[in-house]
Design a protein around this motif. Structure first.
Motif, PDB file in Angstrom:
ATOM      1  N   CYS A 285      55.609  32.979  30.062  1.00  0.00           N
ATOM      2  CA  CYS A 285      55.795  34.647  30.026  1.00  0.00           C
ATOM      3  C   CYS A 285      57.043  34.381  29.760  1.00  0.00           C
ATOM      4  CB  CYS A 285      54.940  35.248  30.377  1.00  0.00           C
ATOM      5  SG  CYS A 285      56.007  37.282  29.766  1.00  0.00           S
ATOM      6  N   VAL A 287      59.128  36.924  29.879  1.00  0.00           N
ATOM      7  CA  VAL A 287      58.724  38.750  31.397  1.00  0.00           C
ATOM      8  C   VAL A 287      58.913  38.404  32.591  1.00  0.00           C
ATOM      9  CG1 VAL A 287      58.946  40.807  31.201  1.00  0.00           C
ATOM     10  CG2 VAL A 287      59.300  39.898  29.191  1.00  0.00           C
ATOM     11  N   GLY A 288      57.710  37.968  32.192  1.00  0.00           N
ATOM     12  CA  GLY A 288      56.446  37.235  33.895  1.00  0.00           C
ATOM     13  C   GLY A 288      56.519  35.981  34.396  1.00  0.00           C
ATOM     14  N   ASN A 290      54.821  33.961  34.030  1.00  0.00           N
ATOM     15  CA  ASN A 290      53.575  33.230  34.214  1.00  0.00           C
ATOM     16  C   ASN A 290      53.528  32.841  33.330  1.00  0.00           C
ATOM     17  OD1 ASN A 290      53.585  36.151  33.173  1.00  0.00           O
ATOM     18  ND2 ASN A 290      51.336  35.483  33.167  1.00  0.00           N
ATOM     19  N   GLU A 305      43.215  36.975  31.413  1.00  0.00           N
ATOM     20  CA  GLU A 305      44.790  36.746  32.165  1.00  0.00           C
ATOM     21  C   GLU A 305      45.553  36.413  31.335  1.00  0.00           C
ATOM     22  OE1 GLU A 305      44.552  37.223  35.796  1.00  0.00           O
ATOM     23  OE2 GLU A 305      42.995  36.234  36.322  1.00  0.00           O
ATOM     24  N   HIS A 318      54.823  35.861  24.400  1.00  0.00           N
ATOM     25  CA  HIS A 318      54.817  36.390  25.633  1.00  0.00           C
ATOM     26  C   HIS A 318      53.338  36.451  26.320  1.00  0.00           C
ATOM     27  CE1 HIS A 318      58.364  37.665  24.350  1.00  0.00           C
ATOM     28  NE2 HIS A 318      58.435  38.311  24.853  1.00  0.00           N
ATOM     29  N   TYR A 320      50.642  39.300  28.491  1.00  0.00           N
ATOM     30  CA  TYR A 320      50.690  40.726  28.404  1.00  0.00           C
ATOM     31  C   TYR A 320      51.345  41.685  29.116  1.00  0.00           C
ATOM     32  CZ  TYR A 320      48.688  45.357  27.809  1.00  0.00           C
ATOM     33  OH  TYR A 320      49.407  46.316  27.054  1.00  0.00           O
ATOM     34  N   HIS A 321      52.103  42.402  28.886  1.00  0.00           N
ATOM     35  CA  HIS A 321      53.001  43.055  29.417  1.00  0.00           C
ATOM     36  C   HIS A 321      53.084  44.870  29.153  1.00  0.00           C
ATOM     37  CE1 HIS A 321      56.158  42.345  27.195  1.00  0.00           C
ATOM     38  NE2 HIS A 321      56.263  41.496  27.367  1.00  0.00           N
ATOM     39  N   ASN A 322      53.680  44.694  29.797  1.00  0.00           N
ATOM     40  CA  ASN A 322      54.108  46.303  29.047  1.00  0.00           C
ATOM     41  C   ASN A 322      55.425  46.890  29.375  1.00  0.00           C
ATOM     42  OD1 ASN A 322      51.872  48.162  28.786  1.00  0.00           O
ATOM     43  ND2 ASN A 322      51.365  48.302  31.102  1.00  0.00           N
ATOM     44  N   TRP A 323      56.508  45.879  29.040  1.00  0.00           N
ATOM     45  CA  TRP A 323      57.719  46.067  29.260  1.00  0.00           C
ATOM     46  C   TRP A 323      58.000  46.367  27.873  1.00  0.00           C
ATOM     47  CZ3 TRP A 323      62.234  45.101  25.641  1.00  0.00           C
ATOM     48  CH2 TRP A 323      63.624  45.113  26.590  1.00  0.00           C
ATOM     49  N   ARG A 333      45.569  49.087  23.941  1.00  0.00           N
ATOM     50  CA  ARG A 333      47.187  48.352  24.075  1.00  0.00           C
ATOM     51  C   ARG A 333      47.395  47.436  23.199  1.00  0.00           C
ATOM     52  NH1 ARG A 333      44.395  44.657  29.146  1.00  0.00           N
ATOM     53  NH2 ARG A 333      45.522  43.216  27.715  1.00  0.00           N
TER      54      ARG A 333
END
Length: 425
Positions: A285, A287-288, A290, A305, A318, A320-323, A333
């Protein structure tokens, strides 16, 4: 299974039966939502029967009254009754045909039905989603007759014989006398067929949808699904199924795959190997940071997850994130407009799911593309093919849909190329 040598020396009773082909219901990703049970499943293999059960037309009786017709058709013999008026019914008797095997498809769970099919609800994940739908599929929808000798030709006919071995076409059904004096007719909502040009290959192109009659003749479509007036007869086309033929029963669409075609199609084992290969590349991802991983095929309906998610308008993958999603709590979601952190493109943000029904794949290439808006992932040639196939929807519209969940395709192309971020190390 036998090796060729074993098969040659084995007795006829233990030989591997000849497979004519398989019917696969569009909209299911490898099995029915609550599991395959008995004759109700997402795919059905047609094997050569130990003893032939095919039938062919023989004697025609022009009976004066429906009662007289009933007396004729009550024999322990297959028959089709055409009610022309309250005082006239034509009964066509059918006799055994030792050269063919018959397979029947429909909504009924009565014993003459070999493959029980119920309405497909696009995107449904459980049978509870389908309970309230009033079915438009006929109880005895159609029959497929296969030649018992090579090349094992399969032909489709509208309507199936019921438990009394009869097919009844009532006063309201479209029916007529043919030029050679025989009777023919159409079922209420009709059986539509589309044979792709060049079979089920990467060169395939969709052809025109046609309607098949009770006697297996080919017609142009009626104005609406259950209109009284039949279409025009198409003399130079046939009811013979080819690899990739689509059969629409008004509520469910079936894909016909020949045994030969399936031998060139990836297997579930092959798809599992592709999944592991994809995960071994350790996509991340952006962003994270991970590591992402496609869940095992057994867990194909539960968001994990580590599940990869995609922005459908650009293809960036990506976790899952809330960016950039200030409205996440309010909107929920999935599928809402979100801004991609990589390229700032706004669009729906959905989890990716591997397409697990191998029979829908055109080739064994890696899963690099996803259908939009559902996020089912498969090879490029597979998304391109299904994106160009107009599937019947309702009584008179057509649209392209994802074969794994039957959702109508959306977006500019109906699919997107996935852009994975590799590991940083």
């Amino acid at each position: 299974m036998f090796s060729p040598d074993q098969e040659n020396i084995s007795t006829s009773s233990t030989k591997v039966p000849v497979k004519y082909g398989e019917l696969i219901v569009l909209g299911y990703n490898g099995s029915l939502p609550n599991g395959d049970r008995g004759r109700r499943k997402s795919r059905f293999a047609l094997f050569k029967r130990p003893k032939s059960n095919g039938v062919k037309p023989s004697t025609v009786h022009v009976a004066c009254t429906p009662q007289a017709a009933k007396a004729i058709s009550n024999k322990d013999q297959h028959s089709i009754s055409y009610t022309l008026s309250r005082v006239q019914t034509v009964v066509v008797e059918y006799t055994q045909d030792s050269n063919t095997d018959m397979f029947q498809i429909g909504r009924s769970t009565e014993s003459p039905i070999d493959f029980v099919v119920t309405d497909t609800v696009p995107g449904s994940q459980s049978n509870s989603d389908t309970q309230t739908v009033q079915s438009t599929i006929s109880r005895f929808a159609c029959r497929i007759i296969c030649q018992r000798t090579p090349p094992y030709t399969a032909r489709i006919y509208a309507a199936g014989f019921d438990s009394s071995k009869n097919i009844f076409l009532g006063e309201k059904a479209a029916k007529w006398k043919t030029s050679d004096g025989q009777m023919d007719g159409l079922t209420t909502n009709g059986v539509l067929v589309m044979h792709p040009r060049h079979g089920f290959t990467e060169d395939s192109k969709p052809s025109v949808w046609r309607e098949i009659s009770v006697c297996g003749n080919v017609f142009t479509l009626r104005e609406t699904r259950s209109a009284q007036q039949r279409g025009k007869m198409v003399e130079n086309e046939t009811q013979e199924l080819v690899d990739g033929s689509l059969i629409d029963l008004c509520g469910a669409t079936l894909l016909w795959r020949t045994a030969e075609g399936l031998s060139r199609t990836p297997t579930v084992k092959h798809l599992e190997a592709l999944r592991q290969e994809l995960n071994a590349a350790r996509p991340q991802c952006p962003v994270g940071f991970n590591t992402l991983a496609f869940p095992s095929m057994r867990r194909k309906d539960i968001v994990d997850e580590k599940q990869p998610w995609v922005y459908l308008n650009c293809g960036h993958v990506h976790g899952y994130h809330n960016w950039g999603n200030r409205d996440a709590e309010r909107d929920g979601r999935e599928g809402r407009e979100r801004e991609c952190p990589m390229c700032r493109t706004r669009g729906p943000y959905v989890p990716l799911w591997l397409g697990c029904e191998a029979g829908f794949y055109l080739d064994a290439a890696p899963p690099t593309h996803a259908f939009s808006p559902c996020g089912h992932v498969c090879s490029e040639k597979t998304v391109v093919y299904w994106n160009q196939i107009p599937l019947p929807h309702g009584t008179h519209t057509f649209h392209a849909a994802c074969p794994f969940c039957a959702q109508q395709l959306s977006g500019e192309q109906g699919y997107i190329r996935l852009i994975f971020q590799g590991p940083v190390d």
